[in-house]
Motif scaffolding. Structure first.
Motif, short mmCIF file in Angstrom:
data_model
loop_
_atom_site.label_atom_id
_atom_site.label_comp_id
_atom_site.label_asym_id
_atom_site.label_seq_id
_atom_site.Cartn_x
_atom_site.Cartn_y
_atom_site.Cartn_z
N SER A 153 -3.56 6.15 3.11
CA SER A 153 -3.34 5.17 2.05
C SER A 153 -4.23 5.47 0.85
CB SER A 153 -3.65 3.76 2.56
OG SER A 153 -5.05 3.60 2.75
N ASP A 154 -3.86 4.90 -0.29
CA ASP A 154 -4.78 4.88 -1.42
C ASP A 154 -5.97 3.99 -1.04
OD1 ASP A 154 -3.10 6.43 -3.00
OD2 ASP A 154 -2.05 4.68 -3.82
N ASP B 48 -19.20 0.51 -6.03
CA ASP B 48 -17.78 0.25 -5.80
C ASP B 48 -17.33 0.99 -4.54
OD1 ASP B 48 -17.87 -1.14 -8.16
OD2 ASP B 48 -16.98 0.45 -9.36
N ILE B 49 -16.73 0.24 -3.62
CA ILE B 49 -16.37 0.79 -2.31
C ILE B 49 -14.85 0.82 -2.16
CG2 ILE B 49 -16.51 0.41 0.19
CD1 ILE B 49 -19.13 1.30 -1.03
N GLY B 50 -14.36 1.88 -1.54
CA GLY B 50 -12.94 1.98 -1.23
C GLY B 50 -12.73 2.22 0.25
N PHE B 51 -11.87 1.41 0.88
CA PHE B 51 -11.50 1.63 2.27
C PHE B 51 -10.10 2.24 2.31
CE2 PHE B 51 -14.56 -1.88 2.71
CZ PHE B 51 -15.39 -1.36 3.69
N PHE B 52 -9.90 3.20 3.18
CA PHE B 52 -8.58 3.80 3.33
C PHE B 52 -8.25 3.92 4.81
CE2 PHE B 52 -11.85 7.01 2.83
CZ PHE B 52 -11.60 7.93 3.84
N THR C 78 0.84 -1.19 0.00
CA THR C 78 0.00 0.00 0.00
C THR C 78 0.88 1.24 0.00
OG1 THR C 78 -1.68 -1.15 1.31
CG2 THR C 78 -1.87 1.23 1.17
N ARG C 79 0.46 2.24 -0.76
CA ARG C 79 1.17 3.52 -0.77
C ARG C 79 0.50 4.47 0.21
NH1 ARG C 79 1.13 8.64 -3.52
NH2 ARG C 79 -0.99 8.18 -4.17
N PHE C 80 1.28 5.08 1.10
CA PHE C 80 0.78 6.09 2.02
C PHE C 80 1.34 7.45 1.59
CE2 PHE C 80 -1.35 3.92 5.54
CZ PHE C 80 -1.04 2.61 5.26
N SER C 81 0.47 8.45 1.59
CA SER C 81 0.86 9.76 1.09
C SER C 81 0.55 10.86 2.10
CB SER C 81 0.13 10.06 -0.23
OG SER C 81 0.30 11.42 -0.61
N ARG C 82 1.54 11.68 2.38
CA ARG C 82 1.36 12.84 3.24
C ARG C 82 0.60 13.94 2.50
NH1 ARG C 82 6.17 15.71 6.80
NH2 ARG C 82 5.21 17.76 7.02
N SER D 21 -13.26 14.17 -1.07
CA SER D 21 -13.89 13.35 -2.11
C SER D 21 -13.15 13.50 -3.44
CB SER D 21 -15.36 13.73 -2.27
OG SER D 21 -15.51 15.09 -2.62
N CYS D 22 -12.62 14.68 -3.70
CA CYS D 22 -11.85 14.88 -4.94
C CYS D 22 -10.57 14.05 -4.92
CB CYS D 22 -11.52 16.36 -5.11
SG CYS D 22 -12.95 17.43 -5.35
N ARG D 23 -9.86 14.08 -3.80
CA ARG D 23 -8.60 13.35 -3.70
C ARG D 23 -8.82 11.85 -3.78
NH1 ARG D 23 -3.33 13.66 -4.54
NH2 ARG D 23 -3.33 15.77 -3.68
N LEU D 24 -9.89 11.36 -3.17
CA LEU D 24 -10.15 9.92 -3.13
C LEU D 24 -10.87 9.40 -4.36
CD1 LEU D 24 -11.26 9.76 0.61
CD2 LEU D 24 -9.15 8.80 -0.32
N GLY D 25 -11.32 10.31 -5.24
CA GLY D 25 -12.09 9.89 -6.40
C GLY D 25 -13.44 9.34 -6.00
N SER D 26 -14.08 10.01 -5.04
CA SER D 26 -15.32 9.50 -4.48
C SER D 26 -16.52 9.85 -5.34
CB SER D 26 -15.52 10.07 -3.07
OG SER D 26 -16.76 9.67 -2.53
N TYR D 27 -17.44 8.90 -5.47
CA TYR D 27 -18.67 9.08 -6.23
C TYR D 27 -19.75 9.66 -5.31
CZ TYR D 27 -22.69 7.78 -9.15
OH TYR D 27 -23.82 7.80 -9.91
N ASP D 28 -20.50 10.64 -5.82
CA ASP D 28 -21.54 11.31 -5.04
C ASP D 28 -20.99 11.95 -3.77
OD1 ASP D 28 -23.58 10.81 -6.76
OD2 ASP D 28 -24.37 9.06 -5.70
#
Length: 248
Positions: free
Chosen positions: A142-143, A155-159, A119-123, A209-216
């Protein structure tokens, strides 16, 4: 470098430890040769209290330093001690996606937790999850771990993430000033500390939401007393053309 500190095994007379332990230096060299394999560290921790203590104090720390050296260096810089004593929890956070149980933190989502190979972690990404007045805080995030085609949920994303020096962070101060309540039943899956909901505290910026590419624009995340963060978002679905490119 190993710390010269001894722990007493308090197990029964049937415990193999009554015959004596390997030296800490020997264990260090064995696991160094194994490249700090997290599964083997976890297995060894189950043997007895002595092995569990040395794993928490030495082996998980070395695993974290080997897995994410630059991130660990930053987390410990400028006198920060927020991960001292929590190396096991941080090690788990680096490699484990918690998923969600139905009726838990993320309501109706039921997705099993699982280990993640890398996993990539980003500051930089972490700053996008913070309110403007909190962006001097340091958050590594994390991504999103993608879980596709979850029925009505899409489609679900956990971070997940970790704050540097959370005890003196602006985020913690704002949560306290707002009188934010802890979750009544759930605790941090990494360290068992109490959790604040950033959604209920109204501390999730639109940039998240923009950074994570979140829908709605659906994003929700929690922060625990030790600065561990875990969250969920709905991911933008692929268009037909994008799906074709991926399948190719």
């Amino acid at each position: 470098m190993l710390v010269a500190k001894q722990y007493r095994c308090t197990h029964s007379a049937h415990c193999i430890c009554i015959k004596g332990h390997l030296s800490e230096d020997a264990l260090f060299l064995v696991f160094q040769h194994l490249n700090w394999n997290p599964r083997l560290i976890a297995v060894m921790s189950c043997v007895c209290k002595w092995f569990d203590e040395i794993a928490k104090r030495v082996l998980w720390k070395e695993f974290c330093l080997a897995r994410a050296p630059k991130m660990m260096l930053d987390l410990q810089s400028f006198g920060s001690h927020n991960i001292d004593g929590n190396w096991k929890a941080l090690g788990k956070l680096l490699i484990y996606c918690t998923g969600s149980t139905k009726g838990g933190l993320f309501n109706n989502l039921s997705i099993p937790g699982h280990f993640v190979y890398r996993t990539r972690f980003s500051r930089t990404s972490g700053k996008s999850l913070l309110m403007p007045q909190c962006r001097n805080d340091v958050l590594y995030v994390s991504d999103p771990c993608e879980h596709l085609d979850q029925g009505d949920e899409g489609d679900i994303g956990f971070f997940r993430g970790i704050f540097k020096s959370f005890s003196v962070s602006r985020v913690k101060r704002m949560l306290i000033d707002k009188g934010a309540k802890f979750h009544p039943t759930e605790v941090c899956p990494y360290c068992k500390a109490k959790l604040w909901s950033m959604l209920q505290a109204k501390m999730i910026p639109r940039s998240a939401s923009c950074r994570l590419g979140s829908y709605d624009e659906y994003v929700e995340y929690f922060v625990c007393l030790n600065g561990h963060m875990l969250g969920v978002c709905t991911l933008l679905p692929l268009s037909d053309s994008e799906a074709s490119e991926v399948e190719a």
